[in-house]
Design a protein around this motif. Structure first.
Motif, PDB file in Angstrom:
ATOM      1  N   ARG A   1       0.850  -1.197   0.000  1.00  0.00           N
ATOM      2  CA  ARG A   1       0.000   0.000   0.000  1.00  0.00           C
ATOM      3  C   ARG A   1       0.887   1.248   0.000  1.00  0.00           C
ATOM      4  O   ARG A   1       2.082   1.170   0.228  1.00  0.00           O
ATOM      5  N   ASP A   2       0.257   2.397  -0.248  1.00  0.00           N
ATOM      6  CA  ASP A   2       0.948   3.702  -0.247  1.00  0.00           C
ATOM      7  C   ASP A   2       2.141   3.720  -1.189  1.00  0.00           C
ATOM      8  O   ASP A   2       3.216   4.227  -0.842  1.00  0.00           O
ATOM      9  N   ALA A   3       1.931   3.175  -2.370  1.00  0.00           N
ATOM     10  CA  ALA A   3       3.005   3.150  -3.366  1.00  0.00           C
ATOM     11  C   ALA A   3       3.068   4.488  -4.112  1.00  0.00           C
ATOM     12  O   ALA A   3       2.095   5.245  -4.157  1.00  0.00           O
ATOM     13  N   GLU A   4       4.243   4.761  -4.695  1.00  0.00           N
ATOM     14  CA  GLU A   4       4.355   5.924  -5.583  1.00  0.00           C
ATOM     15  C   GLU A   4       3.980   5.534  -7.016  1.00  0.00           C
ATOM     16  O   GLU A   4       3.509   6.351  -7.795  1.00  0.00           O
ATOM     17  N   TYR A   5       4.246   4.283  -7.352  1.00  0.00           N
ATOM     18  CA  TYR A   5       3.911   3.780  -8.696  1.00  0.00           C
ATOM     19  C   TYR A   5       3.240   2.416  -8.595  1.00  0.00           C
ATOM     20  O   TYR A   5       3.533   1.647  -7.685  1.00  0.00           O
ATOM     21  N   VAL A   6       2.379   2.159  -9.574  1.00  0.00           N
ATOM     22  CA  VAL A   6       1.772   0.833  -9.689  1.00  0.00           C
ATOM     23  C   VAL A   6       2.235   0.228 -11.009  1.00  0.00           C
ATOM     24  O   VAL A   6       2.166   0.883 -12.054  1.00  0.00           O
ATOM     25  N   VAL A   7       2.708  -1.010 -10.945  1.00  0.00           N
ATOM     26  CA  VAL A   7       2.950  -1.775 -12.170  1.00  0.00           C
ATOM     27  C   VAL A   7       1.802  -2.767 -12.244  1.00  0.00           C
ATOM     28  O   VAL A   7       1.654  -3.629 -11.372  1.00  0.00           O
ATOM     29  N   SER A   8       0.941  -2.595 -13.261  1.00  0.00           N
ATOM     30  CA  SER A   8      -0.232  -3.468 -13.378  1.00  0.00           C
ATOM     31  C   SER A   8       0.000  -4.474 -14.487  1.00  0.00           C
ATOM     32  O   SER A   8       0.333  -4.100 -15.615  1.00  0.00           O
ATOM     33  N   VAL A   9      -0.210  -5.741 -14.154  1.00  0.00           N
ATOM     34  CA  VAL A   9      -0.014  -6.808 -15.141  1.00  0.00           C
ATOM     35  C   VAL A   9      -1.313  -7.610 -15.225  1.00  0.00           C
ATOM     36  O   VAL A   9      -1.896  -7.979 -14.199  1.00  0.00           O
ATOM     37  N   PHE A  10      -1.771  -7.840 -16.446  1.00  0.00           N
ATOM     38  CA  PHE A  10      -2.993  -8.626 -16.632  1.00  0.00           C
ATOM     39  C   PHE A  10      -2.693  -9.763 -17.589  1.00  0.00           C
ATOM     40  O   PHE A  10      -2.329  -9.537 -18.750  1.00  0.00           O
ATOM     41  N   ALA A  11      -2.818 -10.992 -17.080  1.00  0.00           N
ATOM     42  CA  ALA A  11      -2.562 -12.170 -17.910  1.00  0.00           C
ATOM     43  C   ALA A  11      -3.898 -12.688 -18.433  1.00  0.00           C
ATOM     44  O   ALA A  11      -4.638 -13.377 -17.726  1.00  0.00           O
ATOM     45  N   ALA A  12      -4.216 -12.320 -19.684  1.00  0.00           N
ATOM     46  CA  ALA A  12      -5.489 -12.744 -20.285  1.00  0.00           C
ATOM     47  C   ALA A  12      -5.311 -14.145 -20.874  1.00  0.00           C
ATOM     48  O   ALA A  12      -4.268 -14.778 -20.686  1.00  0.00           O
ATOM     49  N   ASP A  13      -6.328 -14.615 -21.615  1.00  0.00           N
ATOM     50  CA  ASP A  13      -6.283 -15.995 -22.110  1.00  0.00           C
ATOM     51  C   ASP A  13      -5.002 -16.265 -22.898  1.00  0.00           C
ATOM     52  O   ASP A  13      -4.258 -17.187 -22.580  1.00  0.00           O
ATOM     53  N   ASP A  14      -4.750 -15.418 -23.917  1.00  0.00           N
ATOM     54  CA  ASP A  14      -3.529 -15.631 -24.702  1.00  0.00           C
ATOM     55  C   ASP A  14      -2.832 -14.308 -25.002  1.00  0.00           C
ATOM     56  O   ASP A  14      -2.264 -14.103 -26.059  1.00  0.00           O
ATOM     57  N   MET A  15      -2.929 -13.401 -24.044  1.00  0.00           N
ATOM     58  CA  MET A  15      -2.315 -12.084 -24.207  1.00  0.00           C
ATOM     59  C   MET A  15      -1.855 -11.573 -22.843  1.00  0.00           C
ATOM     60  O   MET A  15      -2.508 -11.849 -21.831  1.00  0.00           O
ATOM     61  N   LEU A  16      -0.740 -10.877 -22.885  1.00  0.00           N
ATOM     62  CA  LEU A  16      -0.205 -10.307 -21.639  1.00  0.00           C
ATOM     63  C   LEU A  16      -0.253  -8.788 -21.790  1.00  0.00           C
ATOM     64  O   LEU A  16       0.207  -8.242 -22.802  1.00  0.00           O
ATOM     65  N   TYR A  17      -0.838  -8.100 -20.804  1.00  0.00           N
ATOM     66  CA  TYR A  17      -0.947  -6.637 -20.844  1.00  0.00           C
ATOM     67  C   TYR A  17      -0.252  -6.068 -19.614  1.00  0.00           C
ATOM     68  O   TYR A  17      -0.292  -6.666 -18.539  1.00  0.00           O
ATOM     69  N   ALA A  18       0.326  -4.871 -19.767  1.00  0.00           N
ATOM     70  CA  ALA A  18       0.924  -4.232 -18.597  1.00  0.00           C
ATOM     71  C   ALA A  18       0.971  -2.729 -18.777  1.00  0.00           C
ATOM     72  O   ALA A  18       0.872  -2.207 -19.896  1.00  0.00           O
ATOM     73  N   GLY A  19       1.119  -2.037 -17.658  1.00  0.00           N
ATOM     74  CA  GLY A  19       1.240  -0.583 -17.687  1.00  0.00           C
ATOM     75  C   GLY A  19       1.809  -0.092 -16.370  1.00  0.00           C
ATOM     76  O   GLY A  19       1.725  -0.786 -15.349  1.00  0.00           O
ATOM     77  N   VAL A  20       2.399   1.084 -16.411  1.00  0.00           N
ATOM     78  CA  VAL A  20       2.943   1.707 -15.204  1.00  0.00           C
ATOM     79  C   VAL A  20       2.210   3.027 -15.009  1.00  0.00           C
ATOM     80  O   VAL A  20       2.028   3.791 -15.963  1.00  0.00           O
ATOM     81  N   SER A  21       1.756   3.271 -13.778  1.00  0.00           N
ATOM     82  CA  SER A  21       0.996   4.505 -13.533  1.00  0.00           C
ATOM     83  C   SER A  21       1.172   4.923 -12.079  1.00  0.00           C
ATOM     84  O   SER A  21       1.732   4.188 -11.269  1.00  0.00           O
ATOM     85  N   ARG A  22       0.664   6.097 -11.769  1.00  0.00           N
ATOM     86  CA  ARG A  22       0.559   6.536 -10.376  1.00  0.00           C
ATOM     87  C   ARG A  22      -0.733   5.931  -9.826  1.00  0.00           C
ATOM     88  O   ARG A  22      -1.719   5.828 -10.571  1.00  0.00           O
ATOM     89  N   PRO A  23      -0.790   5.579  -8.533  1.00  0.00           N
ATOM     90  CA  PRO A  23      -1.988   4.923  -7.998  1.00  0.00           C
ATOM     91  C   PRO A  23      -3.271   5.713  -8.262  1.00  0.00           C
ATOM     92  O   PRO A  23      -4.301   5.139  -8.596  1.00  0.00           O
ATOM     93  N   GLU A  24      -3.201   7.052  -8.127  1.00  0.00           N
ATOM     94  CA  GLU A  24      -4.430   7.851  -8.276  1.00  0.00           C
ATOM     95  C   GLU A  24      -4.958   7.822  -9.712  1.00  0.00           C
ATOM     96  O   GLU A  24      -6.137   8.072  -9.959  1.00  0.00           O
ATOM     97  N   GLN A  25      -4.089   7.476 -10.660  1.00  0.00           N
ATOM     98  CA  GLN A  25      -4.550   7.407 -12.053  1.00  0.00           C
ATOM     99  C   GLN A  25      -5.437   6.196 -12.308  1.00  0.00           C
ATOM    100  O   GLN A  25      -6.107   6.118 -13.329  1.00  0.00           O
ATOM    101  N   ASN A  26      -5.401   5.229 -11.392  1.00  0.00           N
ATOM    102  CA  ASN A  26      -6.142   3.976 -11.598  1.00  0.00           C
ATOM    103  C   ASN A  26      -7.538   4.001 -10.965  1.00  0.00           C
ATOM    104  O   ASN A  26      -8.202   2.972 -10.929  1.00  0.00           O
ATOM    105  N   LEU A  27      -7.950   5.151 -10.427  1.00  0.00           N
ATOM    106  CA  LEU A  27      -9.243   5.323  -9.737  1.00  0.00           C
ATOM    107  C   LEU A  27      -9.280   4.640  -8.379  1.00  0.00           C
ATOM    108  O   LEU A  27     -10.008   5.062  -7.488  1.00  0.00           O
ATOM    109  N   SER A  28      -8.556   3.547  -8.227  1.00  0.00           N
ATOM    110  CA  SER A  28      -8.462   2.863  -6.939  1.00  0.00           C
ATOM    111  C   SER A  28      -7.043   2.313  -6.844  1.00  0.00           C
ATOM    112  O   SER A  28      -6.506   1.851  -7.843  1.00  0.00           O
ATOM    113  N   ASP A  29      -6.463   2.368  -5.644  1.00  0.00           N
ATOM    114  CA  ASP A  29      -5.098   1.835  -5.534  1.00  0.00           C
ATOM    115  C   ASP A  29      -5.105   0.353  -5.151  1.00  0.00           C
ATOM    116  O   ASP A  29      -4.060  -0.248  -4.952  1.00  0.00           O
TER     117      ASP A  29
END
Ligand code: SAM
Length: 349
Positions: free
Chosen positions: A146-174
């Motif tokens: 918790r209380d991070a400065e950055y979030v690295v978000s990774v989503f492993a879909a069925d046959d695709m890998l997605y990722a992004g780097v953002s500030r927690p407040e940009q994600n609407l919820s941390d």
């Protein structure tokens, strides 16, 4: 195909968007109302979408924070996308993408991993997080929860890998995917208590600043117990039984009655809460009829059950009723702990 950029591309950006189960179509409608055209692909039916929006990444977050959507719970930017025909290679590319984010070095970073049920990543999301963390040593960041400065978000879909780097407040919820987790306490009276705990956190309400609360539809007493814990005097109204553990509290007055049959002094309360789980039209009329007992400047937190298939129209109708009763809507939000309902946060003027 591999897409790698640092903060999105010009006036187009992509996000993985999450809503409570069954409510993604309404989150998508909110996006459409805010941004016009939305190109979307379903990742998890009814819950998670990949949306392409005609605005730059930073602008999307700013506009969504301003508009505070009701159903859109969480967004995470997609700056990296890789198909997973060769899973090991795509994971290596993902590691390279993350290592490329030099701003993470020395910063407090949370790694949030999620996956679909039929994901190429067979184990759970926690093991994906573990596997990635082990390969990211040279990043030199401080991994936090918790209380991070950055979030690295990774989503492993069925046959695709997605990722992004953002500030927690940009994600609407941390919280990862906006899934707010509270620990169940020993002797907790109802799960409903989590809704008020989440409202406190999400809306930033300081409940200790109130003195006297009216809790309508209070039984078995989860919300009442929360308000008592915050030091408030509580008048609880419900024809059903309250949990016996509460009844001895000197700060509790329990009226075992229908809310249509109670009368109070004008302006007696500075907080009114209602979690009646009832027809929204009847609930809003019943609560409106009791609003004389809420001081001007007082706060109301009300859950609205979404009974039929047009929640956006229903919410508008309920809001109109409250606005006619001198209530100013602060937020209208489907909290993670709301099931087929939303929570309204209002202040009386
Ligand atoms: C979802 S439960 C409330 C749970 C509660 N917030 C808690 O934390 O334990 C809904 C309650 O509303 C009450 N209720 C329904 N209609 C009511 C009415 N007209 N007047 C008062 N209470 C009512 C029901 O008896 C029921 O106990």
């Amino acid at each position: 195909m591999s897409t790698q950029s640092s903060w999105g591309e010009g006036d187009f950006s992509r996000f993985i968007c999450t809503a409570n189960h069954g409510f993604a179509p309404y989150a998508q409608e909110e996006l459409r109302r805010t941004f016009g055209a939305v190109k979307s692909t379903v990742l998890v039916p009814g819950e998670i979408l990949l949306a392409g929006l005609p605005a730059a990444e930073e602008e999307v977050s700013v506009r969504l924070l301003q508009e505070s959507p009701t159903f859109l719970r969480h967004i995470q930017p997609v700056q990296f996308q890789e198909n997973t025909e060769d899973a090991a290679q795509s994971l290596d590319k993902l590691v390279a993408f993350i290592l490329n984010h030099k701003e993470l070095s020395g910063a407090k970073v949370v790694l949030q991993t999620r996956k679909t049920e039929a994901s190429f990543w067979r184990e759970n999301a926690a093991s994906l997080k573990q596997a990635l963390t082990e390969k990211l040593d040279e990043l030199g960041c401080e991994w936090v929860i918790r209380d991070a400065e950055y979030v690295v978000s990774v989503f492993a879909a069925d046959d695709m890998l997605y990722a992004g780097v953002s500030r927690p407040e940009q994600n609407l919820s941390d919280w990862s995917g906006g899934a707010v987790r509270f620990q169940k306490e020993e002797g907790q009276i109802s799960r409903a208590k989590f809704k008020l705990l989440e409202a406190e956190q999400t809306f930033g309400i300081d409940f200790t600043s109130f003195h006297k609360a009216l809790d309508i539809g209070a039984a078995p007493g989860g919300w009442t117990s929360f308000l008592l814990e915050r030091g408030l005097e509580v008048t609880a109204v419900d024809p059903a039984k309250m949990d016996a553990s509460l009844l001895a509290s000197p700060k509790l007055t329990f009226l075992k009655k229908n809310a249509g049959d109670v009368r109070f002094r004008e302006g007696e309360f500075d907080l009114l809460v209602c979690d009646m789980s009832w027809s929204p039209k009847l609930m809003s009329r019943l609560v409106s009829d009791l609003l004389y007992s809420l001081q001007s400047g007082g706060t109301a937190i009300v859950t609205v059950k979404l009974l039929h298939k047009k929640p956006l129209a229903l919410i508008k109708e309920v809001i109109d009723t409250f606005e006619r009763s001198r209530m100013q809507i602060q937020r209208s939000k489907q909290l993670f702990h709301n099931r087929e309902e939303i929570t309204l946060y209002m202040i009386k003027y």
